[in-house]
Design a protein around this motif. Sequence first.
Motif, PDB file in Angstrom:
ATOM      1  N   ARG A 165      43.504  75.165 -15.717  1.00 29.45           N
ATOM      2  CA  ARG A 165      42.362  75.565 -14.886  1.00 29.45           C
ATOM      3  C   ARG A 165      42.127  74.556 -13.753  1.00 29.45           C
ATOM      4  O   ARG A 165      42.385  73.367 -13.907  1.00 29.45           O
ATOM      5  CB  ARG A 165      41.094  75.661 -15.728  1.00 29.45           C
ATOM      6  CG  ARG A 165      41.152  76.697 -16.839  1.00 29.45           C
ATOM      7  CD  ARG A 165      40.016  76.540 -17.847  1.00 29.45           C
ATOM      8  NE  ARG A 165      40.029  75.174 -18.371  1.00 29.45           N
ATOM      9  CZ  ARG A 165      39.018  74.314 -18.257  1.00 29.45           C
ATOM     10  NH1 ARG A 165      37.890  74.665 -17.670  1.00 29.45           N
ATOM     11  NH2 ARG A 165      39.123  73.091 -18.766  1.00 29.45           N
ATOM     12  N   VAL A 166      41.610  75.044 -12.630  1.00 33.04           N
ATOM     13  CA  VAL A 166      41.253  74.160 -11.515  1.00 33.04           C
ATOM     14  C   VAL A 166      40.227  73.136 -11.979  1.00 33.04           C
ATOM     15  O   VAL A 166      40.297  71.961 -11.608  1.00 33.04           O
ATOM     16  CB  VAL A 166      40.742  74.987 -10.312  1.00 33.04           C
ATOM     17  CG1 VAL A 166      40.159  74.082  -9.238  1.00 33.04           C
ATOM     18  CG2 VAL A 166      41.850  75.851  -9.743  1.00 33.04           C
ATOM     19  N   ASP A 171      37.698  68.013 -15.501  1.00 38.85           N
ATOM     20  CA  ASP A 171      37.122  68.496 -16.760  1.00 38.85           C
ATOM     21  C   ASP A 171      38.090  68.233 -17.918  1.00 38.85           C
ATOM     22  O   ASP A 171      39.309  68.209 -17.722  1.00 38.85           O
ATOM     23  CB  ASP A 171      36.846  70.001 -16.701  1.00 38.85           C
ATOM     24  CG  ASP A 171      35.563  70.347 -15.974  1.00 38.85           C
ATOM     25  OD1 ASP A 171      34.932  69.429 -15.401  1.00 38.85           O
ATOM     26  OD2 ASP A 171      35.202  71.539 -15.950  1.00 38.85           O
ATOM     27  N   PRO A 172      37.548  68.089 -19.131  1.00 32.92           N
ATOM     28  CA  PRO A 172      38.434  67.957 -20.290  1.00 32.92           C
ATOM     29  C   PRO A 172      39.144  69.286 -20.564  1.00 32.92           C
ATOM     30  O   PRO A 172      38.719  70.340 -20.077  1.00 32.92           O
ATOM     31  CB  PRO A 172      37.475  67.603 -21.437  1.00 32.92           C
ATOM     32  CG  PRO A 172      36.142  68.073 -20.989  1.00 32.92           C
ATOM     33  CD  PRO A 172      36.136  68.025 -19.493  1.00 32.92           C
ATOM     34  N   PRO A 173      40.230  69.253 -21.359  1.00 28.77           N
ATOM     35  CA  PRO A 173      40.917  70.499 -21.703  1.00 28.77           C
ATOM     36  C   PRO A 173      39.974  71.485 -22.383  1.00 28.77           C
ATOM     37  O   PRO A 173      39.085  71.090 -23.138  1.00 28.77           O
ATOM     38  CB  PRO A 173      42.008  70.044 -22.673  1.00 28.77           C
ATOM     39  CG  PRO A 173      42.232  68.605 -22.361  1.00 28.77           C
ATOM     40  CD  PRO A 173      40.887  68.075 -21.934  1.00 28.77           C
ATOM     41  N   LYS A 174      40.160  72.763 -22.081  1.00 30.91           N
ATOM     42  CA  LYS A 174      39.332  73.825 -22.664  1.00 30.91           C
ATOM     43  C   LYS A 174      39.581  73.900 -24.164  1.00 30.91           C
ATOM     44  O   LYS A 174      40.711  73.839 -24.624  1.00 30.91           O
ATOM     45  CB  LYS A 174      39.680  75.151 -22.005  1.00 30.91           C
ATOM     46  CG  LYS A 174      38.845  76.322 -22.476  1.00 30.91           C
ATOM     47  CD  LYS A 174      39.179  77.539 -21.639  1.00 30.91           C
ATOM     48  CE  LYS A 174      38.511  78.786 -22.125  1.00 30.91           C
ATOM     49  NZ  LYS A 174      37.083  78.756 -22.164  1.00 30.91           N
ATOM     50  N   SER A 175      38.508  74.030 -24.897  1.00 29.42           N
ATOM     51  CA  SER A 175      38.615  74.144 -26.342  1.00 29.42           C
ATOM     52  C   SER A 175      37.700  75.261 -26.815  1.00 29.42           C
ATOM     53  O   SER A 175      36.513  75.258 -26.495  1.00 29.42           O
ATOM     54  CB  SER A 175      38.212  72.822 -27.005  1.00 29.42           C
ATOM     55  OG  SER A 175      38.379  72.913 -28.385  1.00 29.42           O
ATOM     56  N   PRO A 176      38.210  76.221 -27.578  1.00 25.83           N
ATOM     57  CA  PRO A 176      39.612  76.389 -27.936  1.00 25.83           C
ATOM     58  C   PRO A 176      40.412  76.825 -26.717  1.00 25.83           C
ATOM     59  O   PRO A 176      39.851  77.370 -25.760  1.00 25.83           O
ATOM     60  CB  PRO A 176      39.572  77.488 -29.008  1.00 25.83           C
ATOM     61  CG  PRO A 176      38.365  78.297 -28.685  1.00 25.83           C
ATOM     62  CD  PRO A 176      37.374  77.320 -28.103  1.00 25.83           C
ATOM     63  N   PRO A 177      41.712  76.606 -26.765  1.00 23.76           N
ATOM     64  CA  PRO A 177      42.538  76.956 -25.609  1.00 23.76           C
ATOM     65  C   PRO A 177      42.662  78.471 -25.440  1.00 23.76           C
ATOM     66  O   PRO A 177      42.443  79.235 -26.369  1.00 23.76           O
ATOM     67  CB  PRO A 177      43.892  76.339 -25.940  1.00 23.76           C
ATOM     68  CG  PRO A 177      43.911  76.259 -27.427  1.00 23.76           C
ATOM     69  CD  PRO A 177      42.487  76.025 -27.849  1.00 23.76           C
ATOM     70  N   VAL A 179      46.560  76.735 -21.580  1.00 27.52           N
ATOM     71  CA  VAL A 179      47.469  76.286 -22.640  1.00 27.52           C
ATOM     72  C   VAL A 179      48.085  74.918 -22.346  1.00 27.52           C
ATOM     73  O   VAL A 179      48.177  74.069 -23.237  1.00 27.52           O
ATOM     74  CB  VAL A 179      48.552  77.358 -22.926  1.00 27.52           C
ATOM     75  CG1 VAL A 179      49.438  77.601 -21.733  1.00 27.52           C
ATOM     76  CG2 VAL A 179      49.381  76.983 -24.131  1.00 27.52           C
ATOM     77  N   PHE A 180      48.462  74.653 -21.112  1.00 29.87           N
ATOM     78  CA  PHE A 180      49.162  73.396 -20.829  1.00 29.87           C
ATOM     79  C   PHE A 180      48.223  72.210 -20.720  1.00 29.87           C
ATOM     80  O   PHE A 180      48.607  71.089 -21.043  1.00 29.87           O
ATOM     81  CB  PHE A 180      50.073  73.559 -19.612  1.00 29.87           C
ATOM     82  CG  PHE A 180      51.105  74.600 -19.876  1.00 29.87           C
ATOM     83  CD1 PHE A 180      52.121  74.360 -20.794  1.00 29.87           C
ATOM     84  CD2 PHE A 180      51.038  75.843 -19.294  1.00 29.87           C
ATOM     85  CE1 PHE A 180      53.058  75.334 -21.111  1.00 29.87           C
ATOM     86  CE2 PHE A 180      51.967  76.829 -19.591  1.00 29.87           C
ATOM     87  CZ  PHE A 180      52.981  76.569 -20.498  1.00 29.87           C
ATOM     88  N   GLU A 181      46.991  72.439 -20.309  1.00 33.02           N
ATOM     89  CA  GLU A 181      46.020  71.339 -20.326  1.00 33.02           C
ATOM     90  C   GLU A 181      45.725  70.925 -21.766  1.00 33.02           C
ATOM     91  O   GLU A 181      45.547  69.732 -22.049  1.00 33.02           O
ATOM     92  CB  GLU A 181      44.738  71.706 -19.575  1.00 33.02           C
ATOM     93  CG  GLU A 181      43.945  72.841 -20.160  1.00 33.02           C
ATOM     94  CD  GLU A 181      42.840  73.348 -19.246  1.00 33.02           C
ATOM     95  OE1 GLU A 181      41.667  73.158 -19.601  1.00 33.02           O
ATOM     96  OE2 GLU A 181      43.146  73.942 -18.191  1.00 33.02           O
TER      97      GLU A 181
END
Length: 194
Positions: free
Chosen positions: A84-85, A91-97, A102-104
Amino acid sequence: MVIKPEPVADLAQWVRGRTGIVSIDADFFSDPPEQILLPPLKSWLANEAAGAPIVFRNEHVDLVDLVPRPVEFLINFDFHMDCRVEFLHGDPPKSPPCSASVFETLLGDGLIERYIWAFPAARRTVAARVFSSAVVTGRQPLLPRIHGIEGREMVGALTGVDVESVFVCRSPSYATATTDAIYDDLQSRAPTVS
């Protein structure tokens, strides 16, 4: 795994002799000019990657559960970056992905040392804007481990790469009759299907 990023001037040279995963999203082939890369990619799958497990799934997010231990790189042939931009801007990686992040997630969890987005030639301008905005923002500490390279250059660099596994997905949200046919063709020609 503690990662100290080193400068990489030539990604194609850097991946040789290292171990990683190759991911192919069928939507990479949405633009007809990219379809000329199918024969060399099929040849690579049949010959160079013949000993590696090849996994086929619908959604890119399924890859998160298929990376059992850290690898040095993940090359992703994809129309979309799947980071994500907001992540690229700090920003921290999205959780849950999800498939768009997916790659962050894999970078943030330390499962991949370097993420290499192999994008279609038609996306060159988009890739340049995405990377330059992230560099200017300067808030993502993982950015030195994220790379972009035109897919044509990366296909040629796959020879001699130590591949732990290959992941192929169809991304139903972006699937077309053409990309579904490409996905089916790749699956039918794969030496190992799981």
